[in-house]
Design a protein around this motif. Structure first.
Motif, PDB file in Angstrom:
ATOM      1  N   HIS A 286      -4.029  41.590  41.542  1.00 18.41           N
ATOM      2  CA  HIS A 286      -4.733  41.392  42.662  1.00 18.41           C
ATOM      3  C   HIS A 286      -4.549  42.184  43.663  1.00 18.41           C
ATOM      4  CE1 HIS A 286      -6.640  37.225  41.901  1.00 18.41           C
ATOM      5  NE2 HIS A 286      -5.818  37.141  41.146  1.00 18.41           N
ATOM      6  N   ARG A 287      -3.360  42.968  43.540  1.00 14.28           N
ATOM      7  CA  ARG A 287      -3.290  44.226  44.393  1.00 14.28           C
ATOM      8  C   ARG A 287      -4.270  45.349  44.360  1.00 14.28           C
ATOM      9  NH1 ARG A 287       2.452  47.037  44.509  1.00 14.28           N
ATOM     10  NH2 ARG A 287       3.167  44.773  44.241  1.00 14.28           N
TER      11      ARG A 287
ATOM     12  N   SER B  25       2.570  35.180  36.635  1.00 17.84           N
ATOM     13  CA  SER B  25       2.478  35.403  38.142  1.00 17.84           C
ATOM     14  C   SER B  25       2.995  36.847  38.358  1.00 17.84           C
ATOM     15  CB  SER B  25       3.668  34.639  38.767  1.00 17.84           C
ATOM     16  OG  SER B  25       4.906  34.737  38.231  1.00 17.84           O
ATOM     17  N   LEU B  26       3.881  37.678  37.486  1.00 18.31           N
ATOM     18  CA  LEU B  26       4.148  38.921  37.773  1.00 18.31           C
ATOM     19  C   LEU B  26       2.754  39.791  37.613  1.00 18.31           C
ATOM     20  CD1 LEU B  26       6.541  41.059  37.833  1.00 18.31           C
ATOM     21  CD2 LEU B  26       6.505  41.051  35.493  1.00 18.31           C
TER      22      LEU B  26
ATOM     23  N   LYS C 149      -0.198  38.847  37.709  1.00 17.49           N
ATOM     24  CA  LYS C 149      -1.153  38.362  38.841  1.00 17.49           C
ATOM     25  C   LYS C 149      -1.181  39.183  39.950  1.00 17.49           C
ATOM     26  CE  LYS C 149      -1.922  33.915  39.095  1.00 17.49           C
ATOM     27  NZ  LYS C 149      -1.769  32.570  39.402  1.00 17.49           N
ATOM     28  N   GLU C 150       0.180  39.311  40.414  1.00 17.40           N
ATOM     29  CA  GLU C 150       0.536  39.951  41.573  1.00 17.40           C
ATOM     30  C   GLU C 150      -0.114  41.352  41.707  1.00 17.40           C
ATOM     31  OE1 GLU C 150       4.443  41.884  44.161  1.00 17.40           O
ATOM     32  OE2 GLU C 150       4.719  40.006  42.656  1.00 17.40           O
ATOM     33  N   ILE C 151       0.417  42.322  40.555  1.00 16.82           N
ATOM     34  CA  ILE C 151      -0.273  43.947  40.528  1.00 16.82           C
ATOM     35  C   ILE C 151      -1.883  43.769  40.336  1.00 16.82           C
ATOM     36  CG2 ILE C 151       1.885  44.485  39.609  1.00 16.82           C
ATOM     37  CD1 ILE C 151       0.536  45.235  36.864  1.00 16.82           C
TER      38      ILE C 151
END
Length: 352
Positions: A229-230, A222-223, A225-227
């Protein structure tokens, strides 16, 4: 050479070490020389410290690290059990001494002593080379080296220290038995900060380290995935603007973000399976990333084109089937033609 205070000692060592690939007979002679010089059991702590210092000076003076790596490989695969055992024991002692030196040199470097800064780079580079051949040697030192990821980066030497520490942690952390939660959480946070704010040399080292930590230890996708998709969102927005008008003034402002996004997404694709980073019910990420890399490789800015090609190269390491797609083949053929710059030709050859 057995006289550590001899002024020409390091210079002679460098010249001998560079001959390690001259042939089997020469390789054996070189290996024996350095076994006697550095890897026999030391009589005193003072001798061990002098050996460690001499070793780092030699590594620092060698422009290529391959010679020292080759030496370590030869020593660790010796057919003689006693030799292998002695080399391993002395290597543990040398690594422990080098880590002590790092802490001492760091204090001196903080006082703006440029020579200490150079010595610090040589010392950490030597630790990295030991780690590449025998990561177990640095298992107990991971937590000691971790704070260097958050050290100030103002010079080229600072960058080299940070990159080498990231490489060491990439090798060592997956081998640690039950590392503390605070250590791992802090490591992930430091790596994310560096990836989001620094240049490509540090980004490349830190994404590799993050891949080793998340894939093998925390599975905290999840960590990542966040960057991911940013950066992906940034590229998709710029593509939408550019496809309407390639002369839109917004594109000048978004240029640095586009180049960072292309480079970083490519690296993330290299080190992570995109299935772990996908959002539910979305289009397959590998197709989305491929389309964006191809689009930006024909952008009206050569630097952006090159970053897209670099990103495509990283992407195809994990998904080589996309190299057979028509757009990728056409791009590579076009860039290898006479009309294109040498830089573009070199990038295609690196990718291949």
């Amino acid at each position: 050479l057995l006289q550590p205070d001899f002024p020409k000692n390091s210079e002679i060592c460098v010249k001998i070490l560079k001959r390690i690939n001259d042939g089997e007979g020469v390789k054996q002679l070189v290996t024996n020389v350095f076994y006697q010089l550095w890897f026999t059991a030391p009589d005193t702590k003072a001798l061990l410290i002098k050996r460690a210092k001499n070793l780092t000076v030699v590594v620092g003076a060698c422009k290529e690290s391959e010679s020292f790596e080759q030496l370590l490989q030869e020593l660790f695969k010796s057919e003689d059990n006693n030799t292998r055992k002695t080399v391993l024991e002395v290597s543990h002692m040398l690594v422990d001494t080098l880590v002590e030196n790092v802490l001492t040199l760091d204090e001196s470097a903080a006082s703006d002593q440029s020579s200490s800064s150079v010595d610090l780079v040589s010392c950490i580079t030597t630790l990295h080379l030991f780690c590449k051949i025998k990561p177990q040697l640095l298992l107990k030192h991971a937590t000691t080296l971790h704070p260097y990821l958050s050290s100030k980066c103002s010079t080229q030497n600072d960058l080299l220290v940070l990159c080498n520490v990231a490489h060491v942690l990439e090798e060592v952390v997956p081998m640690m038995d039950h590392p503390s939660e605070s250590f791992i959480k802090g490591l992930e946070e430091d790596l994310i900060k560096l990836i989001m704010s620094h240049g490509q040399m540090i980004v490349q080292s830190c994404v590799g380290c993050l891949g080793a930590v998340v894939n093998n230890v925390t599975h905290n996708y999840s960590l990542v995935k966040e960057i991911f998709h940013r950066f992906l969102s940034c590229l998709e927005k710029v593509k939408a603007v550019h496809s309407q008008s390639s002369k839109n003034p917004q594109l000048v402002q978004t240029r640095p973000s586009v180049m960072r996004s292309l480079f970083t997404i490519g690296l993330l694709c290299r080190h992570f399976d995109l299935k772990c980073l996908s959002i539910q019910d979305s289009k397959p990420l590998n197709s989305t990333v491929y389309s964006l890399m191809v689009y930006f490789s024909s952008y009206n800015d050569e630097e952006v084109q090159l970053k897209a090609a670099i990103g495509l190269g990283f992407f195809c390491i994990r998904y080589p089937e996309f190299m057979l797609e028509e757009e990728a083949r056409s791009l590579y053929q076009q860039w290898l033609s006479e009309e294109c710059s040498v830089v573009k030709k070199c990038q295609v050859l690196k990718n291949l």
